[in-house]
Design a protein around this motif. Sequence first.
Motif, PDB file in Angstrom:
ATOM      1  N   HIS A 123       0.804  -1.224   0.207  1.00 19.45           N
ATOM      2  CA  HIS A 123       0.089   0.173   0.079  1.00 19.45           C
ATOM      3  C   HIS A 123       0.858   1.240   0.007  1.00 19.45           C
ATOM      4  O   HIS A 123       1.956   1.329   0.838  1.00 19.45           O
ATOM      5  N   ILE A 124       0.640   1.985  -1.007  1.00 21.18           N
ATOM      6  CA  ILE A 124       1.335   3.391  -0.678  1.00 21.18           C
ATOM      7  C   ILE A 124       0.121   4.422  -0.662  1.00 21.18           C
ATOM      8  O   ILE A 124      -0.588   4.693  -1.479  1.00 21.18           O
ATOM      9  N   PRO A 125       0.451   5.004   0.290  1.00 21.87           N
ATOM     10  CA  PRO A 125      -0.594   6.208   0.683  1.00 21.87           C
ATOM     11  C   PRO A 125      -0.284   7.417  -0.213  1.00 21.87           C
ATOM     12  O   PRO A 125       0.685   7.685  -0.557  1.00 21.87           O
ATOM     13  N   LYS A 126      -1.581   8.370  -0.233  1.00 21.55           N
ATOM     14  CA  LYS A 126      -1.452   9.490  -1.035  1.00 21.55           C
ATOM     15  C   LYS A 126      -0.281  10.375  -0.255  1.00 21.55           C
ATOM     16  O   LYS A 126      -0.102  10.559   0.802  1.00 21.55           O
ATOM     17  N   GLY A 127       0.272  11.090  -1.318  1.00 18.85           N
ATOM     18  CA  GLY A 127       1.511  11.979  -0.762  1.00 18.85           C
ATOM     19  C   GLY A 127       2.550  11.488  -0.592  1.00 18.85           C
ATOM     20  O   GLY A 127       3.876  12.161  -0.217  1.00 18.85           O
ATOM     21  N   ASP A 128       2.664  10.250  -0.535  1.00 14.58           N
ATOM     22  CA  ASP A 128       4.071   9.447  -0.249  1.00 14.58           C
ATOM     23  C   ASP A 128       5.246   9.746  -1.318  1.00 14.58           C
ATOM     24  O   ASP A 128       4.726  10.059  -2.451  1.00 14.58           O
ATOM     25  N   PHE A 129       6.256   9.538  -0.827  1.00 13.47           N
ATOM     26  CA  PHE A 129       7.370   9.623  -2.025  1.00 13.47           C
ATOM     27  C   PHE A 129       8.409   8.503  -1.628  1.00 13.47           C
ATOM     28  O   PHE A 129       8.923   8.363  -0.626  1.00 13.47           O
ATOM     29  N   VAL A 130       8.129   7.249  -2.356  1.00 12.09           N
ATOM     30  CA  VAL A 130       8.666   6.180  -2.118  1.00 12.09           C
ATOM     31  C   VAL A 130       9.965   5.896  -3.119  1.00 12.09           C
ATOM     32  O   VAL A 130       9.838   6.097  -4.324  1.00 12.09           O
ATOM     33  N   ALA A 131      11.126   5.516  -2.321  1.00 11.25           N
ATOM     34  CA  ALA A 131      12.033   5.030  -3.404  1.00 11.25           C
ATOM     35  C   ALA A 131      12.231   3.461  -3.378  1.00 11.25           C
ATOM     36  O   ALA A 131      11.901   2.738  -2.280  1.00 11.25           O
ATOM     37  N   VAL A 132      12.329   2.906  -4.511  1.00 16.13           N
ATOM     38  CA  VAL A 132      12.264   1.474  -4.754  1.00 16.13           C
ATOM     39  C   VAL A 132      13.723   0.844  -5.159  1.00 16.13           C
ATOM     40  O   VAL A 132      14.265   1.657  -6.213  1.00 16.13           O
ATOM     41  N   MET A 133      14.557   0.276  -4.292  1.00 19.33           N
ATOM     42  CA  MET A 133      15.951  -0.168  -4.685  1.00 19.33           C
ATOM     43  C   MET A 133      15.840  -1.870  -4.564  1.00 19.33           C
ATOM     44  O   MET A 133      14.632  -2.340  -4.460  1.00 19.33           O
ATOM     45  N   GLY A 134      16.886  -2.360  -5.260  1.00 18.97           N
ATOM     46  CA  GLY A 134      16.875  -3.616  -5.300  1.00 18.97           C
ATOM     47  C   GLY A 134      17.823  -4.105  -6.412  1.00 18.97           C
ATOM     48  O   GLY A 134      18.333  -3.237  -7.380  1.00 18.97           O
ATOM     49  N   PRO A 135      18.384  -5.307  -6.419  1.00 16.69           N
ATOM     50  CA  PRO A 135      19.356  -5.481  -7.196  1.00 16.69           C
ATOM     51  C   PRO A 135      18.751  -5.698  -8.773  1.00 16.69           C
ATOM     52  O   PRO A 135      17.588  -5.587  -8.979  1.00 16.69           O
ATOM     53  N   SER A 136      19.765  -5.685  -9.714  1.00 14.96           N
ATOM     54  CA  SER A 136      19.217  -5.759 -11.186  1.00 14.96           C
ATOM     55  C   SER A 136      18.375  -6.910 -11.360  1.00 14.96           C
ATOM     56  O   SER A 136      18.899  -7.922 -11.098  1.00 14.96           O
ATOM     57  N   GLY A 137      17.213  -6.895 -12.080  1.00 12.47           N
ATOM     58  CA  GLY A 137      16.607  -7.849 -12.498  1.00 12.47           C
ATOM     59  C   GLY A 137      15.626  -8.342 -11.268  1.00 12.47           C
ATOM     60  O   GLY A 137      14.961  -9.328 -11.397  1.00 12.47           O
ATOM     61  N   SER A 138      15.635  -7.643 -10.183  1.00 13.88           N
ATOM     62  CA  SER A 138      14.674  -7.911  -8.977  1.00 13.88           C
ATOM     63  C   SER A 138      13.192  -7.759  -9.272  1.00 13.88           C
ATOM     64  O   SER A 138      12.388  -8.152  -8.678  1.00 13.88           O
ATOM     65  N   GLY A 139      12.976  -6.590 -10.400  1.00 12.14           N
ATOM     66  CA  GLY A 139      11.463  -6.619 -10.791  1.00 12.14           C
ATOM     67  C   GLY A 139      11.111  -5.210 -10.393  1.00 12.14           C
ATOM     68  O   GLY A 139       9.861  -4.930 -10.369  1.00 12.14           O
ATOM     69  N   LYS A 140      12.127  -4.131 -10.191  1.00 15.61           N
ATOM     70  CA  LYS A 140      11.676  -2.810  -9.959  1.00 15.61           C
ATOM     71  C   LYS A 140      10.740  -2.345 -11.190  1.00 15.61           C
ATOM     72  O   LYS A 140       9.589  -1.568 -11.017  1.00 15.61           O
ATOM     73  N   SER A 141      11.255  -2.226 -12.315  1.00 16.27           N
ATOM     74  CA  SER A 141      10.572  -1.961 -13.555  1.00 16.27           C
ATOM     75  C   SER A 141       9.401  -2.612 -13.780  1.00 16.27           C
ATOM     76  O   SER A 141       8.259  -1.776 -14.028  1.00 16.27           O
ATOM     77  N   THR A 142       9.302  -3.830 -13.341  1.00 15.36           N
ATOM     78  CA  THR A 142       8.036  -4.592 -13.661  1.00 15.36           C
ATOM     79  C   THR A 142       7.043  -4.037 -12.628  1.00 15.36           C
ATOM     80  O   THR A 142       5.723  -3.867 -12.961  1.00 15.36           O
ATOM     81  N   LEU A 143       7.589  -3.772 -11.167  1.00 16.17           N
ATOM     82  CA  LEU A 143       6.516  -2.969 -10.282  1.00 16.17           C
ATOM     83  C   LEU A 143       5.811  -1.833 -11.023  1.00 16.17           C
ATOM     84  O   LEU A 143       4.766  -1.451 -10.881  1.00 16.17           O
ATOM     85  N   LEU A 144       6.678  -0.917 -11.370  1.00 14.28           N
ATOM     86  CA  LEU A 144       6.324   0.185 -11.883  1.00 14.28           C
ATOM     87  C   LEU A 144       5.230   0.202 -13.355  1.00 14.28           C
ATOM     88  O   LEU A 144       3.902   0.774 -13.375  1.00 14.28           O
TER      89      LEU A 144
END
Lengths: 244, 386
Positions: A35-56
């Motif tokens: 869950h990401i609340p309104k007004g949040d500023f979240v950084a997503v980190m993780g190794p390459s290929g972990s699925g960060k772009s997939t999440l977006l």
Amino acid sequence: MSDNHAESIVALLNVSKGFMRDKLEIPVLTNTTLHIPKGDFVAVMGPSGSGKSTLLNLCAGLDRPTTGKVIVNGQDLGELSEARLSKWRSENLGFIFQMYNLMPVLSAQENVELPLMLTPLSRAERRKHAEASLRIVGLSDRADHYPRQLSGGQEQRVAIARALANDPVLLLADEPTGNLDATSAQEVLDLLESLNEQFGVTIIMVTHDPKAARRAKRLLHLEKGSFVQADIEALETSLRGVAR
Amino acid sequence: MKYLPLILRNVTRNKIRSIFTGSSIAVSLFLVVMLYSFLSVQDANNEASKVHNRIIAMNVQGLTGDVPIAYVDRIRKIEGVRYAVPYSWYGGMYKDDKITFGQFGTDANSIMNVLEEYKLAPEQLAAWKADKTGCVVGSILARNKGWKLGDKVPLKGDIYPVNLEFTVRGIYEGSSSTDREMLWFHFSYLDDSLKEINAPTAGNAGIVMLNAESADIMPDLMKKIDSTFASSDAPVRAMTEKQFQQSFMEMMGNVRGFIRYTSIAVVVALLCVAANTMAMALRERTREIALFKAIGFPQSTILGLFLSEAVAIGLLGGVFGALGAKLLFEVVDFSKWVPGLGWLYVPWSTALAGVALATAIGLVSGIYPAWRAANVSVVEGLRKIV
Ligand SMILES: Nc1ncnc2c1ncn2[C@@H]1O[C@H](COP(=O)(O)OP(=O)(O)OP(=O)(O)O)[C@@H](O)[C@H]1O
Ligand SMILES: [Mg+2]
């Protein structure tokens, strides 16, 4: 983090996502709830290929989960057809990419106007909106420049202005500083920070750079298919440790 | 239409490629339009000459056979014939010319009544009649050769074993659909020269040209002419002027079919060239297209943008090629270099059909690339590093 997803701008409910490769499913996200609340500023980190772009991509409705639901701004994306999703994206989202992705044949101003072509706004109104966006990113004087006449940092700020043009509720940024030198990266991060603080835009930013992650309100670490709530303080200490 | 600036900038973004594709279309369209003008203008002229109710009588063996000159008077006496004249192709060579032009031995007393759409000043007609070696030339021919009244025109016999020298006594005019590159002279001048050397061809006209009193009687009249000479040494076949022109065209082979098949081949080649251009644009812009879709542009808009770009390239090529051909024929007179083409021009209908054809080529060539563009996967497209 709230458990009531009505308050969340983004809610992933038991989402799994995998890709087929040679008849074998490679899992990327496994049964993830977020869950990401309104007004949040979240950084997503993780190794390459972990699925960060997939999440977006899932949050943007550019890709669909194998199982589970993605609800953004109260809308279950699974309920929308491709055509309705397109329209929904144009009204709700802003994108920023590592490669800027500006149209080389359009001036800065025209690039910013692009998303507004999909609205019923008149030519003059589109121009006014685009000018306002360019002012926010501090590039009013470069409105007539073409992408090749701009520095990388300026190009990325134009891309941010474009992402802002349609007043999005959610800004998705995939390694927005990945191609920039330290100073330009700082400028872009300053900008994102002020957009979040002054305009209340919710931001999800994928990054490999701990210095960039530190500017966010919250840090999510993606590893082996699920999120770990990471601690920015711990990150800071470790960074300071590195600096020393 | 708010996308027009974007479409035009995409057309011009790879200038070299667009220029090459546009010029291929332009140059090919130029040729196709010219060839079709050749057909359509000829058709139009044949059609226009129908009102003059002209009939040609020639030897049943065709143009290689002769018609005795005495037949002219006999034909004149047949009911329904207004005027009849001999019409003999001389085919002489002028100075260093490589190609001959139309020179016809005829009858000065009636030729202007048979070819009634041609205009010759009465005093010039009178001057021609009064001079046995006189001739009358078309205005385009006179201009191209620089001939004025009173000039000598020496011709070297090619088909006939006699050389003839003429004096220009008149310059005839006519509308744009008439042939103003001919030379008419007295049949008797040629025939007397042949008699002097006892040539066996003396006393023969090439063909006989006549006009009927009305269009309704033409079929009967032609039958009557045929039957009049059926049992003689030199039977003749009568046909309308239009049939005569067509048989003339057929002598050059199946020109129409040739032009048509050539044009189809050209169009297919252009389709490939234009489609390749759009396919290359698609490959280069996959990322951009993915971005458009990510931002929320619907498939239909992306399809439309790509198709419009293809149409724009076709349209530009068509405008330059087809309208260029039209303009060129207005400005430049090709009869100077190619005698006998003075009548050729590019009609508006043919030029506009050319523009439409080029536009259609653009449209068709764009369909598959545009469809592919509209179906680019956003996720794949954005991952692609160009
Ligand atoms: N369209 C696809 N088809 C097949 N596999 C894919 C596809 N998209 C992503 N993957 C796989 O899913 C996994 C996650 O990819 P993703 O792009 O989300 O990683 P990432 O965390 O953004 O990595 P990076 O930091 O390198 O950008 C990778 O193993 C990748 O190979
Ligand atoms: Mg990535």
